[in-house]
Design a protein around this motif. Structure first.
Motif, PDB file in Angstrom:
ATOM      1  N   PRO A   1       0.808  -1.228   0.000  1.00 41.16           N
ATOM      2  CA  PRO A   1       0.000   0.000   0.000  1.00 41.16           C
ATOM      3  C   PRO A   1       0.841   1.278   0.000  1.00 41.16           C
ATOM      4  O   PRO A   1       0.435   2.285  -0.588  1.00 41.16           O
ATOM      5  CB  PRO A   1      -0.840  -0.105   1.282  1.00 41.16           C
ATOM      6  CG  PRO A   1      -0.139  -1.101   2.142  1.00 41.16           C
ATOM      7  CD  PRO A   1       0.568  -2.034   1.210  1.00 41.16           C
ATOM      8  N   GLU A   2       2.032   1.243   0.643  1.00 40.81           N
ATOM      9  CA  GLU A   2       2.871   2.460   0.680  1.00 40.81           C
ATOM     10  C   GLU A   2       3.345   2.815  -0.729  1.00 40.81           C
ATOM     11  O   GLU A   2       3.371   3.987  -1.118  1.00 40.81           O
ATOM     12  CB  GLU A   2       4.098   2.266   1.596  1.00 40.81           C
ATOM     13  CG  GLU A   2       3.788   2.182   3.080  1.00 40.81           C
ATOM     14  CD  GLU A   2       3.306   0.805   3.531  1.00 40.81           C
ATOM     15  OE1 GLU A   2       3.242  -0.118   2.678  1.00 40.81           O
ATOM     16  OE2 GLU A   2       2.973   0.645   4.719  1.00 40.81           O
ATOM     17  N   VAL A   3       3.714   1.777  -1.479  1.00 40.35           N
ATOM     18  CA  VAL A   3       4.180   2.031  -2.854  1.00 40.35           C
ATOM     19  C   VAL A   3       2.995   2.528  -3.698  1.00 40.35           C
ATOM     20  O   VAL A   3       3.124   3.476  -4.488  1.00 40.35           O
ATOM     21  CB  VAL A   3       4.785   0.746  -3.476  1.00 40.35           C
ATOM     22  CG1 VAL A   3       5.386   1.048  -4.842  1.00 40.35           C
ATOM     23  CG2 VAL A   3       5.834   0.147  -2.557  1.00 40.35           C
ATOM     24  N   ALA A   4       1.840   1.917  -3.491  1.00 44.46           N
ATOM     25  CA  ALA A   4       0.639   2.329  -4.233  1.00 44.46           C
ATOM     26  C   ALA A   4       0.340   3.807  -3.963  1.00 44.46           C
ATOM     27  O   ALA A   4       0.091   4.587  -4.893  1.00 44.46           O
ATOM     28  CB  ALA A   4      -0.555   1.461  -3.822  1.00 44.46           C
ATOM     29  N   ASN A   5       0.398   4.207  -2.688  1.00 46.87           N
ATOM     30  CA  ASN A   5       0.082   5.596  -2.343  1.00 46.87           C
ATOM     31  C   ASN A   5       1.076   6.572  -2.932  1.00 46.87           C
ATOM     32  O   ASN A   5       0.720   7.680  -3.333  1.00 46.87           O
ATOM     33  CB  ASN A   5       0.051   5.772  -0.813  1.00 46.87           C
ATOM     34  CG  ASN A   5      -1.273   5.293  -0.284  1.00 46.87           C
ATOM     35  OD1 ASN A   5      -2.264   5.275  -1.003  1.00 46.87           O
ATOM     36  ND2 ASN A   5      -1.295   4.880   0.976  1.00 46.87           N
ATOM     37  N   TYR A   6       2.331   6.149  -2.969  1.00 46.72           N
ATOM     38  CA  TYR A   6       3.370   7.003  -3.555  1.00 46.72           C
ATOM     39  C   TYR A   6       2.982   7.374  -4.992  1.00 46.72           C
ATOM     40  O   TYR A   6       2.966   8.545  -5.377  1.00 46.72           O
ATOM     41  CB  TYR A   6       4.714   6.257  -3.528  1.00 46.72           C
ATOM     42  CG  TYR A   6       5.813   6.946  -4.271  1.00 46.72           C
ATOM     43  CD1 TYR A   6       6.431   8.074  -3.747  1.00 46.72           C
ATOM     44  CD2 TYR A   6       6.233   6.477  -5.512  1.00 46.72           C
ATOM     45  CE1 TYR A   6       7.442   8.713  -4.447  1.00 46.72           C
ATOM     46  CE2 TYR A   6       7.242   7.117  -6.212  1.00 46.72           C
ATOM     47  CZ  TYR A   6       7.848   8.234  -5.669  1.00 46.72           C
ATOM     48  OH  TYR A   6       8.844   8.870  -6.368  1.00 46.72           O
ATOM     49  N   TRP A   7       2.617   6.369  -5.803  1.00 50.62           N
ATOM     50  CA  TRP A   7       2.306   6.644  -7.213  1.00 50.62           C
ATOM     51  C   TRP A   7       0.972   7.365  -7.378  1.00 50.62           C
ATOM     52  O   TRP A   7       0.805   8.176  -8.292  1.00 50.62           O
ATOM     53  CB  TRP A   7       2.341   5.341  -8.022  1.00 50.62           C
ATOM     54  CG  TRP A   7       3.752   4.848  -8.169  1.00 50.62           C
ATOM     55  CD1 TRP A   7       4.310   3.743  -7.598  1.00 50.62           C
ATOM     56  CD2 TRP A   7       4.817   5.487  -8.896  1.00 50.62           C
ATOM     57  NE1 TRP A   7       5.637   3.643  -7.926  1.00 50.62           N
ATOM     58  CE2 TRP A   7       5.985   4.704  -8.723  1.00 50.62           C
ATOM     59  CE3 TRP A   7       4.904   6.649  -9.682  1.00 50.62           C
ATOM     60  CZ2 TRP A   7       7.207   5.047  -9.311  1.00 50.62           C
ATOM     61  CZ3 TRP A   7       6.131   6.992 -10.261  1.00 50.62           C
ATOM     62  CH2 TRP A   7       7.255   6.187 -10.069  1.00 50.62           C
ATOM     63  N   LYS A   8       0.029   7.092  -6.460  1.00 55.16           N
ATOM     64  CA  LYS A   8      -1.280   7.751  -6.538  1.00 55.16           C
ATOM     65  C   LYS A   8      -1.123   9.272  -6.483  1.00 55.16           C
ATOM     66  O   LYS A   8      -1.873  10.019  -7.112  1.00 55.16           O
ATOM     67  CB  LYS A   8      -2.106   7.301  -5.327  1.00 55.16           C
ATOM     68  CG  LYS A   8      -3.494   6.832  -5.668  1.00 55.16           C
ATOM     69  CD  LYS A   8      -4.253   6.544  -4.407  1.00 55.16           C
ATOM     70  CE  LYS A   8      -4.736   5.120  -4.359  1.00 55.16           C
ATOM     71  NZ  LYS A   8      -5.492   4.814  -3.150  1.00 55.16           N
ATOM     72  N   HIS A   9      -0.133   9.715  -5.715  1.00 48.39           N
ATOM     73  CA  HIS A   9       0.026  11.163  -5.553  1.00 48.39           C
ATOM     74  C   HIS A   9       0.452  11.872  -6.840  1.00 48.39           C
ATOM     75  O   HIS A   9       0.230  13.073  -6.988  1.00 48.39           O
ATOM     76  CB  HIS A   9       0.993  11.467  -4.396  1.00 48.39           C
ATOM     77  CG  HIS A   9       0.251  11.500  -3.105  1.00 48.39           C
ATOM     78  ND1 HIS A   9       0.014  10.374  -2.348  1.00 48.39           N
ATOM     79  CD2 HIS A   9      -0.383  12.511  -2.480  1.00 48.39           C
ATOM     80  CE1 HIS A   9      -0.720  10.703  -1.312  1.00 48.39           C
ATOM     81  NE2 HIS A   9      -0.970  11.988  -1.355  1.00 48.39           N
ATOM     82  N   ILE A  10       1.025  11.123  -7.773  1.00 49.67           N
ATOM     83  CA  ILE A  10       1.383  11.740  -9.064  1.00 49.67           C
ATOM     84  C   ILE A  10       0.093  12.197  -9.760  1.00 49.67           C
ATOM     85  O   ILE A  10       0.042  13.275 -10.354  1.00 49.67           O
ATOM     86  CB  ILE A  10       2.126  10.714  -9.976  1.00 49.67           C
ATOM     87  CG1 ILE A  10       3.320  10.076  -9.260  1.00 49.67           C
ATOM     88  CG2 ILE A  10       2.513  11.323 -11.314  1.00 49.67           C
ATOM     89  CD1 ILE A  10       4.343  11.015  -8.741  1.00 49.67           C
ATOM     90  N   ILE A  11      -0.940  11.388  -9.637  1.00 48.80           N
ATOM     91  CA  ILE A  11      -2.212  11.750 -10.278  1.00 48.80           C
ATOM     92  C   ILE A  11      -2.928  12.824  -9.462  1.00 48.80           C
ATOM     93  O   ILE A  11      -3.560  13.719 -10.014  1.00 48.80           O
ATOM     94  CB  ILE A  11      -3.114  10.506 -10.438  1.00 48.80           C
ATOM     95  CG1 ILE A  11      -2.341   9.416 -11.171  1.00 48.80           C
ATOM     96  CG2 ILE A  11      -4.372  10.852 -11.226  1.00 48.80           C
ATOM     97  CD1 ILE A  11      -3.120   8.147 -11.326  1.00 48.80           C
ATOM     98  N   ARG A  12      -2.821  12.717  -8.136  1.00 48.52           N
ATOM     99  CA  ARG A  12      -3.473  13.735  -7.296  1.00 48.52           C
ATOM    100  C   ARG A  12      -2.918  15.125  -7.617  1.00 48.52           C
ATOM    101  O   ARG A  12      -3.669  16.090  -7.725  1.00 48.52           O
ATOM    102  CB  ARG A  12      -3.231  13.431  -5.812  1.00 48.52           C
ATOM    103  CG  ARG A  12      -3.964  12.198  -5.329  1.00 48.52           C
ATOM    104  CD  ARG A  12      -4.812  12.501  -4.089  1.00 48.52           C
ATOM    105  NE  ARG A  12      -5.799  11.440  -3.904  1.00 48.52           N
ATOM    106  CZ  ARG A  12      -5.563  10.319  -3.215  1.00 48.52           C
ATOM    107  NH1 ARG A  12      -4.403  10.127  -2.622  1.00 48.52           N
ATOM    108  NH2 ARG A  12      -6.507   9.405  -3.098  1.00 48.52           N
TER     109      ARG A  12
END
Ligand code: NAD
Ligand code: UGA
Length: 469
Positions: free
Chosen positions: A290-301
């Motif tokens: 989940p930490e890696v997932a959240n890291y990449w999600k922020h690029i879209i945010r």
């Protein structure tokens, strides 16, 4: 004669196969699609996509060793190598909605290959797919067909729209992943020999299947990350008086960072960056990361933030109301030199301004009125809250006019937004535009293409992304 068939005559399948046909006159290349109108267009004078240099390549090969056909089964059955270049959009419903790749089209292509194949084939993943897709495809192919040997290769495409032909003619690298078995290695060699007709062999990278599949997602994520990084800094520039062009230049001259892909903008668009990052996020979540997932999600945010920040800037500059004001939108495509509007930031910006009750007058040299109206009247799918489609007000579309000329679009407008960096916009007669606009006349440059100092001298109030006011 080796026969290649490509399933999917889209932005990737069409140009990629045209270049293979051009560079390998001894290979017969057929591109097939279930869309009759798309195939008809490939066989006509008006190609279905706008891409500089494409028409020339197609005209040189079409009818000789390049063919476009709807007879999918016949051509797949006859081919030695089958490329699969179908669309792999984000799932909008069900398990993984909003993130996972929808592999419906891929699976149906794989089942069809299994059904019609009577001889051994190399099946090439050209579409961008989740890592491990080849394993699923292998199962479908081998379960449905007796005695036929299929070798699956991953050969992701790195072309960018607008420069597709140049990217295909002189790629940075070609990536081929395959099974590390004698048959797998033989299949890799066969595909490598196709590319070796024009790509230096040292630029053809061979890896295992999973590395090739994951490299494609990682490459797009890294590229998008650069844009979100520069866009995040652009917000800080506006708050502090720093200039994003100067910051990008200073940062990019470090050879470890490099100067490319550091242009601040209204946000990145296109059919792939968001889709592929969401795909990566989903894979990370499924693998307990989940930490890696959240890291990449922020690029879209950050990308979503940049688009809404732009809309807020337009409205707040115009005395906090855009209601009833005419705002000209110059550029609707997601970047210059393409007519593609998939995930273009212009959709979000226009919808934001329509929500503020502005009247929009839109001009793009390559996007038709029908296309713009369709994009703006389609409900927006929210990746972060996939269960809620954001409804479009039925009256909003009446606030939109599409013009075929920048001067017509800007006449009587209170504000003018540049959303695509078309070269022709840099050459506009801004004095003429100013004379025909309302006062005060605002320019919101979402691509940093205009000379703000010159425009301010004319009398415009200019806002450029990441620049001092
Ligand atoms: P696209 O939508 O332009 O083209 C896909 C085509 O596949 C469509 O014409 C569709 O009708 C056809 N199709 C779907 N299912 C089919 C089936 N079962 N049989 C025959 N035809 C079928 O998509 P695209 O932009 O070319 O992208 C294709 C893939 O390549 C995607 O996975 C994308 O992520 C990847 N990619 C795209 C780009 C780009 O610049 N557009 C660059 C690199 C990689
Ligand atoms: C991108 C990648 O560049 C390709 O390598 C990849 O093959 C492709 O995605 C894909 O997989 O589909 P593309 O989306 O066609 O290509 O175009 P880009 O040039 O990457 O631009 C994407 C978006 O980022 C555009 O909206 C562009 O305006 C924006 N951008 C780009 C910026 O805002 N700043 C930049 O510095 C560069």
């Amino acid at each position: 004669m080796v026969k290649i068939c490509c399933i999917g005559a889209g932005y990737v399948g069409g140009p990629t196969m045209a270049v293979i046909a051009l560079k390998c006159p001894f290979i017969e290349v057929t591109v097939v699609d279930i869309s009759v109108s798309r195939i008809d267009a490939w066989n006509s004078e008006q190609l279905p996509i706008y891409e500089p240099g494409l028409e020339d390549v197609v005209k040189q090969c079409r009818g000789k060793n390049l063919f476009f056909s709807c007879d999918v089964e016949k051509h797949v059955g006859e081919a030695d190598i089958v490329f699969v270049s179908v669309n792999t959009p984000t799932k909008t419903q069900g398990l993984g909605a909003g993130k996972a790749a929808d592999l419906t089209y891929w699976e149906s292509a794989a089942r069809m290959i299994a059904d019609v194949s009577k001889s051994d084939k190399i099946v090439v993943e050209k579409s961008t797919v989740p890592v491990k897709t080849a394993e699923a495809i292998e199962k479908i192919l081998t379960h449905n067909s007796d005695g036929i040997n299929f070798q699956i290769l991953s050969n992701p495409e790195f072309l960018a729209e607008g420069t597709a032909i140049q990217d295909l003619l002189t790629p940075n690298r070609v990536l081929i992943g395959g099974r590390e078995t004698p048959e797998g290695i033989k299949a890799i060699e066969k595909l490598k020999n196709v590319y070796a007709n024009w790509v230096p062999v040292e630029s053809i990278l061979c890896t295992n299947l999973w590395s090739a599949e994951l490299s494609k997602l990682a490459a797009n994520a890294f590229l998008a990350q650069r844009i979100s990084s520069v866009n995040a800094i652009s917000a800080l520039c506006e708050a502090t008086g720093a200039d994003i062009s100067e910051v990008s230049h200073s940062v990019g001259t470090d050879t470890r960072i490099g100067p490319k892909f550091l242009n601040a903008s209204v946000g990145f668009g296109g059919s792939c960056f968001q889709k592929d990052i969401l795909n990566l996020v989903y894979i990370c979540e499924c693998n307990g990361l989940p930490e890696v997932a959240n890291y990449w999600k922020h690029i879209i945010r950050i990308n979503d933030y940049q688009k809404s920040r732009f809309v807020n800037r337009v409205v707040s500059s115009m005395f906090n109301t855009a209601s009833g004001k005419k705002i000209a939108i110059l550029g609707f495509a997601f970047k210059k030199d393409t007519g593609d509007t998939r995930e273009t930031p212009a959709i979000d910006v226009c919808k934001g301004l329509l929500g503020e009750k502005a009247n929009l007058s839109i001009y793009d040299p390559q996007v038709s009125a029908d296309h713009i109206e369709r994009d703006l009247s389609t409900e927006k799918f929210d990746w972060d809250h996939p269960a809620h489609l954001q409804p479009m007000s039925p009256t909003a579309i009446k606030q939109v006019r599409v013009e075929w000329d920048a001067y017509e679009a800007t006449k009587d407008a209170h504000g003018l937004c540049f959303l695509t960096e078309w070269d022709e916009f840099k050459k506009l007669d801004f004095q003429r535009i100013y004379n025909d606009m309302q006062r005060p006349s605002f320019v919101f440059d979402g691509r940093n293409i205009v000379d703000a100092v010159k425009l301010r001298r004319i009398g415009f109030i200019v806002y450029s992304v990441g620049k001092p006011l």
